[in-house]
Design a protein around this motif. Structure first.
Motif, PDB file in Angstrom:
ATOM      1  N   GLY A 133      44.159  39.337  37.482  1.00 22.51           N
ATOM      2  CA  GLY A 133      43.529  40.205  38.463  1.00 22.51           C
ATOM      3  C   GLY A 133      44.431  41.362  38.852  1.00 22.51           C
ATOM      4  O   GLY A 133      45.313  41.771  38.094  1.00 22.51           O
ATOM      5  N   VAL A 134      44.236  41.876  40.062  1.00 20.59           N
ATOM      6  CA  VAL A 134      44.937  43.098  40.473  1.00 20.59           C
ATOM      7  C   VAL A 134      46.207  42.852  41.271  1.00 20.59           C
ATOM      8  O   VAL A 134      46.911  43.793  41.601  1.00 20.59           O
ATOM      9  CB  VAL A 134      43.996  44.044  41.262  1.00 20.59           C
ATOM     10  CG1 VAL A 134      42.851  44.518  40.371  1.00 20.59           C
ATOM     11  CG2 VAL A 134      43.462  43.371  42.507  1.00 20.59           C
ATOM     12  N   LEU A 164      43.932  38.323  52.539  1.00 19.74           N
ATOM     13  CA  LEU A 164      44.100  39.710  52.961  1.00 19.74           C
ATOM     14  C   LEU A 164      44.042  40.653  51.754  1.00 19.74           C
ATOM     15  O   LEU A 164      43.322  41.652  51.764  1.00 19.74           O
ATOM     16  CB  LEU A 164      45.424  39.874  53.712  1.00 19.74           C
ATOM     17  CG  LEU A 164      45.769  41.272  54.197  1.00 19.74           C
ATOM     18  CD1 LEU A 164      44.854  41.693  55.328  1.00 19.74           C
ATOM     19  CD2 LEU A 164      47.224  41.314  54.650  1.00 19.74           C
ATOM     20  N   LEU A 165      44.789  40.321  50.695  1.00 22.04           N
ATOM     21  CA  LEU A 165      44.821  41.184  49.518  1.00 22.04           C
ATOM     22  C   LEU A 165      43.511  41.126  48.734  1.00 22.04           C
ATOM     23  O   LEU A 165      43.026  42.148  48.239  1.00 22.04           O
ATOM     24  CB  LEU A 165      45.993  40.800  48.615  1.00 22.04           C
ATOM     25  CG  LEU A 165      47.388  40.987  49.208  1.00 22.04           C
ATOM     26  CD1 LEU A 165      48.453  40.486  48.234  1.00 22.04           C
ATOM     27  CD2 LEU A 165      47.642  42.428  49.602  1.00 22.04           C
ATOM     28  N   ALA A 166      42.927  39.955  48.626  1.00 22.91           N
ATOM     29  CA  ALA A 166      41.693  39.795  47.857  1.00 22.91           C
ATOM     30  C   ALA A 166      40.519  40.545  48.485  1.00 22.91           C
ATOM     31  O   ALA A 166      39.613  40.983  47.761  1.00 22.91           O
ATOM     32  CB  ALA A 166      41.345  38.313  47.716  1.00 22.91           C
ATOM     33  N   HIS A 167      40.533  40.698  49.803  1.00 23.65           N
ATOM     34  CA  HIS A 167      39.425  41.365  50.483  1.00 23.65           C
ATOM     35  C   HIS A 167      39.721  42.824  50.834  1.00 23.65           C
ATOM     36  O   HIS A 167      38.906  43.470  51.498  1.00 23.65           O
ATOM     37  CB  HIS A 167      39.040  40.580  51.739  1.00 23.65           C
ATOM     38  CG  HIS A 167      38.473  39.233  51.416  1.00 23.65           C
ATOM     39  ND1 HIS A 167      39.224  38.074  51.480  1.00 23.65           N
ATOM     40  CD2 HIS A 167      37.256  38.869  50.956  1.00 23.65           C
ATOM     41  CE1 HIS A 167      38.484  37.058  51.103  1.00 23.65           C
ATOM     42  NE2 HIS A 167      37.285  37.501  50.771  1.00 23.65           N
ATOM     43  N   LEU A 175      49.033  48.161  54.280  1.00 26.95           N
ATOM     44  CA  LEU A 175      48.480  46.833  53.992  1.00 26.95           C
ATOM     45  C   LEU A 175      49.607  45.865  53.628  1.00 26.95           C
ATOM     46  O   LEU A 175      49.620  44.717  54.092  1.00 26.95           O
ATOM     47  CB  LEU A 175      47.463  46.915  52.850  1.00 26.95           C
ATOM     48  CG  LEU A 175      46.873  45.562  52.420  1.00 26.95           C
ATOM     49  CD1 LEU A 175      45.989  44.985  53.518  1.00 26.95           C
ATOM     50  CD2 LEU A 175      46.091  45.730  51.116  1.00 26.95           C
ATOM     51  N   PHE A 176      50.564  46.330  52.844  1.00 22.92           N
ATOM     52  CA  PHE A 176      51.677  45.458  52.472  1.00 22.92           C
ATOM     53  C   PHE A 176      52.537  45.118  53.687  1.00 22.92           C
ATOM     54  O   PHE A 176      53.016  43.995  53.810  1.00 22.92           O
ATOM     55  CB  PHE A 176      52.516  46.108  51.360  1.00 22.92           C
ATOM     56  CG  PHE A 176      51.986  45.792  49.986  1.00 22.92           C
ATOM     57  CD1 PHE A 176      52.815  45.261  49.030  1.00 22.92           C
ATOM     58  CD2 PHE A 176      50.658  46.007  49.662  1.00 22.92           C
ATOM     59  CE1 PHE A 176      52.332  44.956  47.760  1.00 22.92           C
ATOM     60  CE2 PHE A 176      50.173  45.705  48.420  1.00 22.92           C
ATOM     61  CZ  PHE A 176      51.003  45.176  47.454  1.00 22.92           C
TER      62      PHE A 176
END
Length: 181
Positions: A133-134, A164-167, A175-176
């Motif tokens: 994935g990403v 948090l990262l998946a959405h 964000l990080f």
């Protein structure tokens, strides 16, 4: 990695306030690099001038099987970390270099490497976990032994940050920062 920008982050949770950053300039055949750690001089994370990032994650002890007939790196595992960062321009080169040597540091740690192209890998002893994935995420439990929820007690932060990262609509430095908090 969003196809254009690769971001990496790590955060130290040790209680030692005596932190260090040290720089090693490029030299013939070796990339420049910066390391982050404590006064003991053991890198906890780092980045080279080619955009290869690493973070070491402490784990409970696990006996590792011998890595076949591969020799130990001259100077030990700390010297191997420096060899990897000084000579790797991407994650595949990390895997290639690490794969030539017997690695005993995996008894107490796993290592996340990423590159500017958005590729990443977790090395846990001889186990190689490629990014799916990403994004790829690691905390202080052996993802190789426990790849799916529920995660070990005390590791709720993995699930929290994963969600948090998946959405996320997009990745950003903010964000990080939120994920690392």
């Amino acid at each position: 990695f969003d196809g254009q920008m690769a971001l990496a982050g790590n955060n130290e949770d040790f209680n030692n306030p005596l932190t260090l950053i040290w720089f090693i300039p490029a030299s013939p055949g070796r990339f420049g690099r910066v390391y982050f750690g404590y006064e003991d001089g053991i890198p906890q994370g780092g980045l080279n001038d080619q955009g290869v990032f690493f973070d070491g994650l402490a784990l409970p002890y696990k006996e590792m099987p011998s890595t076949s007939q591969r020799p130990h790196f001259p100077g030990g595992d700390l010297a191997l970390f420096d060899e990897i960062l000084s000579r790797s321009a991407n994650v595949q080169e990390v895997i290639d270099i690490a794969g030539r040597w017997n690695r005993v540091a995996g008894e107490f740690a796993q290592f996340l490497y990423g590159d500017r192209f958005g590729d990443s890998v977790i090395l846990d002893g001889d186990t190689i976990l490629r990014k799916q994935g990403v994004f790829q995420l690691a905390t202080n439990f052996r993802l190789a032994d426990n790849p799916n929820p529920p995660y070990p007690q005390g590791e709720e932060r993995y699930g929290t940050v994963y969600d948090l990262l998946a959405h996320a609509d997009h990745f950003s430095v903010d964000l990080f920062r939120q994920a690392l908090d």
